[in-house]
Motif scaffolding. Sequence first.
Motif, short mmCIF file in Angstrom:
data_model
loop_
_atom_site.label_atom_id
_atom_site.label_comp_id
_atom_site.label_asym_id
_atom_site.label_seq_id
_atom_site.Cartn_x
_atom_site.Cartn_y
_atom_site.Cartn_z
N ALA A 88 0.82 -1.13 0.06
CA ALA A 88 0.16 0.08 -0.16
C ALA A 88 0.79 1.38 0.07
O ALA A 88 2.01 1.39 0.82
CB ALA A 88 -0.93 0.02 1.35
N PRO A 89 0.54 2.19 -0.72
CA PRO A 89 1.27 3.67 -0.70
C PRO A 89 1.37 4.13 0.74
O PRO A 89 0.39 4.02 1.67
CB PRO A 89 0.64 4.26 -1.73
N ASP A 90 2.31 4.55 1.04
CA ASP A 90 2.62 5.30 2.36
C ASP A 90 2.24 6.64 2.39
O ASP A 90 2.03 7.29 1.25
CB ASP A 90 3.83 4.80 2.98
N ARG A 91 2.72 7.64 3.26
CA ARG A 91 2.42 8.84 3.39
C ARG A 91 3.35 9.61 2.21
O ARG A 91 4.77 9.58 2.44
CB ARG A 91 2.74 9.46 4.61
N ALA A 92 3.10 10.16 1.06
CA ALA A 92 3.84 10.79 0.17
C ALA A 92 4.42 11.94 0.52
O ALA A 92 3.91 12.80 1.14
CB ALA A 92 3.09 11.05 -1.12
N ILE A 93 5.88 12.12 0.41
CA ILE A 93 6.58 13.31 1.18
C ILE A 93 6.93 14.23 -0.23
O ILE A 93 7.61 13.65 -1.24
CB ILE A 93 8.10 12.93 1.63
N PRO A 94 6.14 15.43 -0.15
CA PRO A 94 6.36 16.33 -1.18
C PRO A 94 7.75 16.97 -1.35
O PRO A 94 8.69 16.89 -0.40
CB PRO A 94 5.52 17.56 -1.01
N MET A 95 8.34 17.06 -2.42
CA MET A 95 9.48 17.64 -2.91
C MET A 95 9.54 19.17 -2.19
O MET A 95 8.91 20.06 -2.49
CB MET A 95 9.89 17.75 -4.22
N VAL A 96 10.74 19.22 -1.36
CA VAL A 96 10.79 20.54 -0.78
C VAL A 96 11.64 21.52 -1.68
O VAL A 96 12.42 21.03 -2.25
CB VAL A 96 11.54 20.42 0.67
N ALA A 97 11.44 22.83 -1.49
CA ALA A 97 12.38 23.82 -2.10
C ALA A 97 13.71 23.78 -1.74
O ALA A 97 14.24 23.29 -0.63
CB ALA A 97 11.64 25.14 -1.78
N GLY A 98 14.61 23.91 -2.59
CA GLY A 98 16.12 23.88 -2.52
C GLY A 98 16.74 23.45 -3.66
O GLY A 98 16.37 24.05 -4.78
N ALA A 99 17.96 23.14 -3.59
CA ALA A 99 18.91 22.74 -4.53
C ALA A 99 18.27 21.87 -5.49
O ALA A 99 17.41 21.14 -5.27
CB ALA A 99 20.16 22.46 -4.11
#
Length: 590
Positions: free
Chosen positions: A569-580
Amino acid sequence: MKTSDRRTARRGAMEQAESGQAAPAMLWRYYAVAIMLVACFIVLVWRVIDLQVINHEFLRSQGDMRTVRVEPIQATRGKILDRNGEPLAVSAPVVTLWANPQEAQENDEGWRKLADLLGMQSDEMVKRLRRHKGKEFIYVQRQLSPETGRLAMDLKLQGLYAKREFKRYYPAGEVAAHIVGITDIDEKGQEGVELAFDQYLRGVNGSKKVLKDRRGYVIKDLSLLQDAQSGADLQLSIDLRLQYMAYRELKAAVEAHNAKSGSLVILDVRTGEVLAMVNQPSFNPNNRDSMNPSGLRNRAVTDLFEPGSTVKPLSIAAALKTGSFTTETRINTSPGFLRLNGQTIRDARDYGTLDLVSIITKSSNVGTSKVALKIGGEAVFETFYQAGFGQSSGIEFPGEAVGVLPNFTKWQPIRLATLSYGYGLSVTALQLAQSYMAIAADGVRRPVSLIRGGQQGVSPQQVMSPGISRHIREMLETVVLKGGTGTRAHVAEYRVAGKTGTTHKVGEHGYADDAYNAVFAGLAPVEKPRLAMAIVMNEPQGSEYYGGEVSAPVFARVVANALRLLNVAPDRAIPMVAGASGSDSKRNGG
């Protein structure tokens, strides 16, 4: 009485006397012949009685020598199956034609018809018979289809015979060729699992008595002497669904980047089982004529390479194990390079002061080197060795390489520093995947197995504590997020973690400036890992050749599809954070 009359009378008297003497001689001859005939008759009658009544086994054995034969019963080789029961190797019945040149009639037009049927030159068939005229056995053609064999025998050629054999067939073809391997024409294992488990798969031949006619054809089965024992079936840990998917993605990546070769390994974190193992180039085991020796090697098990930055998590784990470091421990990497023993270690840029998490995120060579120099070579060596480097993975695969892990007592500072970020040691793709499996399994390294159910009776080893393992996984997750070197490995539906690696290959004059290995090793999902994976691309060409550019995207596609196929099952998706953008991997070996 006249003189003539007297002469006649004397002659008659003499003849009468001679006839009286001859009668006994003639009678004796008669009796002698009669006795001889009677004696011969008695001898013949006695011989008949002896053969038919007293010693009748002699005649029967002589008859059997001419009509009864002992025929072998070939045992069927066991099937090789994937973990879900899908066939990877099976044996199909075939017909082999052989001839006795001493019985063959060279001028028989049927031999030319046979040559046409088998796709051979007519003259060549006759020449072979003539060339081997003194022999009693030659192969005509082996492993024909039963239908072709029947058509050949319908020609009723004197001296032509047929026997039943088996031919190995591989339904998955080149997709599973490096794992399953091949057999020779007599079904003896030559490569891969076919070789490693040859005795288990082969079985035991049987025998039977048969009645044959004068041409050698079996008329009737008389008795079973020993029943054939078929070889046992072997169920591998491979999931053919994942195998096909991984093979497709690896082949597409090798072609897209014009790489010389590539390998990909997927391990089940819970058991140590190999779920998929693919290589490029590969070969088709069903077509021996097109085989290229360079494609026969299972590169994931036999080929060694320097892993580069993919071992930095193990160096940091070694530091955490000493108790002298925590994840918040800060290391000054300025001015972006480090001079040791007259050589320079460089980062992509001056990162300043970094904690251990950022050292992994930015893939800092200087930071990793300073950590390794502080904890010493013994701590690094023990962690690397416990993770599986420099020793067998436990897979028991023919030709497995154990790699090279130098003894720490001989390390100079520069040697220790470079080894901490992946230079100066060599591993296989399988060993690299196994080390990441230990990180994923709360620090437990299990032996790798190609057999469903994993290695039995082999105790796993604790490489690091569960707490340190979780810290390393969290560090590796930052690598695939913005600011890390492996952003192309990010998967939207699952939390994944991994590490890039780009190493210069060794050439004729040291490390080559234009030949690289692009590597990525990772695990997923982060919270409850199910899979560990390693991808190696050998000498990708063109503008993209870093691990974060070449291998990381392959990881993203394969791990996402694999987790779906396994119903994770898909878990909590982590969004891409701002940065390099992750371009720090360039120039930094990450």
